[in-house]
Design a protein around this motif. Structure first.
Motif, short mmCIF file in Angstrom:
data_model
loop_
_atom_site.label_atom_id
_atom_site.label_comp_id
_atom_site.label_asym_id
_atom_site.label_seq_id
_atom_site.Cartn_x
_atom_site.Cartn_y
_atom_site.Cartn_z
N TYR A 381 26.82 -53.02 5.88
CA TYR A 381 26.69 -52.51 4.53
C TYR A 381 26.03 -53.26 3.55
N ASN A 382 26.20 -54.47 3.64
CA ASN A 382 25.44 -55.53 2.67
C ASN A 382 24.13 -55.94 3.10
N SER A 383 23.62 -55.31 4.28
CA SER A 383 22.33 -55.82 4.75
C SER A 383 21.12 -55.20 4.07
N SER A 384 20.00 -55.85 4.16
CA SER A 384 18.72 -55.39 3.43
C SER A 384 18.24 -54.03 4.26
N TYR A 385 18.68 -53.57 5.34
CA TYR A 385 18.52 -52.35 5.84
C TYR A 385 19.25 -51.23 4.96
N LEU A 391 21.12 -47.34 -0.34
CA LEU A 391 21.48 -48.04 -1.66
C LEU A 391 20.71 -47.83 -2.74
N ASN A 392 19.46 -47.78 -2.27
CA ASN A 392 18.31 -47.75 -3.58
C ASN A 392 18.15 -49.13 -4.28
N ILE A 393 18.77 -49.97 -3.59
CA ILE A 393 18.70 -51.49 -4.21
C ILE A 393 17.49 -52.01 -3.68
N LYS A 394 16.57 -52.29 -4.92
CA LYS A 394 15.22 -52.85 -4.51
C LYS A 394 14.87 -54.17 -5.11
N ASP A 395 15.45 -55.01 -5.59
CA ASP A 395 15.01 -56.41 -6.07
C ASP A 395 13.94 -56.77 -5.30
#
Length: 401
Positions: A381-385, A391-395
């Motif tokens: 779940y916490n992976s960059s994949y 999750l649309n997290i894009k830092d």
């Protein structure tokens, strides 16, 4: 992850984990090789026919022996050799059948033209092979390279405007297609089955932070992977420092992630959690990462909006389980540590359960045309994949759909 400290080791680093998941490089036993050609009795018959042909035509057999003995290379080098030896192997079966047919006809004093006999035996052999091997009934899995993936490479070509300072980073199975449709180089392709880059790509996919993924991809693209021995890097701690601190290229990297890659999550986990100092998999309570860090798809019934209870089963299984998303229970047991719902690329529900016995995350992805449900370890779940794709997290990344 890359920040952990490991004991020093004066030997070179080993990146052999990839061999476990490269189909062509997997070595087979003699029995497995024979079974790969078809039913075992038929394969033994073909092998026997080859031996008979070799005795009757020793000169030709010696000249073509490398083809007939390719199946031995499947034991020594991996099953890529099977593709080359199948036709010649089946020739052995055809020779045996024709030899047997001529002997029988001669024994019972039936005289036919040789051409007629060959025609009849050929029709029979084709029919027999179609029945015994049953090629039309084979279950062929969905290809990992779908049309929409190919279209994405064409779109990357348009976006990049054929800039020389652009490169594609993605699953190595996409490598050749990515280069062909985008006119851009790739970090991995089908010709790099034994490259240490697989280790770094797997870590980039499984990384718990996008910063680590960014530095890892830049590290590969800058050519540092090929300079490990030159730099004298021979332990994990030195490698971790070099990944974050080495000078990086300013090349633009298109990191391509697809939904089908979830089926390969076990391979990425195995490669990423490989002890490169001692050349062995890292184990968690005697279990390797490929058994734990997977992303399973669930087929669920409609969620009750009041009780938040639904019934689901794993794809390919008929066993149903009740999921109580209000309490994090699976069949009454506190298995879920978190429930997340994403709608149109925004997290609309995120609930954590402190009493969970396991690190399992129940994730619902709602898109305009479909809803997908996944059950995964929280490390996945916490992976960059997962962050980038779902999750649309894009830092530090620019997302392009």
């Amino acid at each position: 992850y890359f920040n952990k400290s490991t004991p020093l080791d004066e030997t070179n680093l080993d990146f052999n984990s990839i061999y476990q998941f490269v189909f062509e490089l997997q070595k087979l036993s003699a029995t497995e090789v024979l079974r790969a050609y078809g039913p075992l009795p038929l394969s033994i018959l073909c092998l026997f026919g080859l031996a008979m042909w070799g005795i009757s035509q020793p000169t030709k057999f010696i000249g073509l022996a490398p083809l007939s003995l390719f199946f031995i290379l499947s034991i020594l080098l991996g099953q890529r050799a099977l593709f080359y030896s199948v036709p010649f192997f089946l020739f052995g079966g055809a020779y045996f059948f024709n030899f047997f047919t001529f002997k029988v006809l001669d024994k019972i004093n039936i005289s036919l033209k040789t051409e007629y006999i060959y025609f009849i035996t050929t029709i029979f052999l084709i029919s027999f092979l179609a029945y015994s091997i049953k090629p039309l009934n084979k279950n062929v899995s969905i290809t990992i390279i779908m049309n929409d993936i190919l279209e994405s490479f064409v779109e990357i070509k348009k976006i990049s405007n054929n800039e020389k300072k652009s490169i594609i980073a993605t699953e190595w199975s996409y490598g050749y297609q990515a280069m062909f449709y985008s006119d851009l180089p790739t970090l991995l392709d089908g010709g790099s089955a034994d490259s240490p880059r697989h280790y770094f790509m797997s870590r980039a996919i499984m990384a718990p932070s996008l910063d680590e993924t960014y530095n890892t991809l830049k590290y590969i693209a800058s050519g540092h992977v090929e300079k490990l021995n030159e730099k004298g890097i021979n332990n994990f701690e030195s490698l971790a420092k070099d990944v974050f601190n080495s000078k990086k290229s300013d090349v633009d990297i298109y990191f391509v992630l697809t939904g089908l890659m979830q089926d390969l999550m076990h391979a990425y986990a195995y490669n990423a959690y490989w002890d490169i100092e001692n050349n062995r998999p890292i184990k968690f309570n005697e279990t390797t990462a490929d058994k734990l860090l997977v992303m399973n798809s669930l087929d669920c019934e409609k969620l009750d909006p009041v009780t938040l209870i639904t019934t689901c089963h794993f794809e390919g299984s008929d066993k149903k389980e009740e999921y109580d998303l209000s309490k994090g229970l699976v069949d009454g047991e506190p298995f879920l540590s978190r429930v997340v719902q994403v709608k149109n690329n925004e997290v609309t529900f995120d609930e954590e359960y402190e009493d969970s016995s396991y690190n399992l995350v129940f994730q619902i992805i709602n898109r305009e045309d479909e809803t997908n449900v996944y059950l995964m370890h929280e490390a996945v779940y916490n992976s960059s994949y997962n962050k980038l794709l779902h999750l649309n997290i894009k830092d530090g990344f620019e997302l392009v759909y």
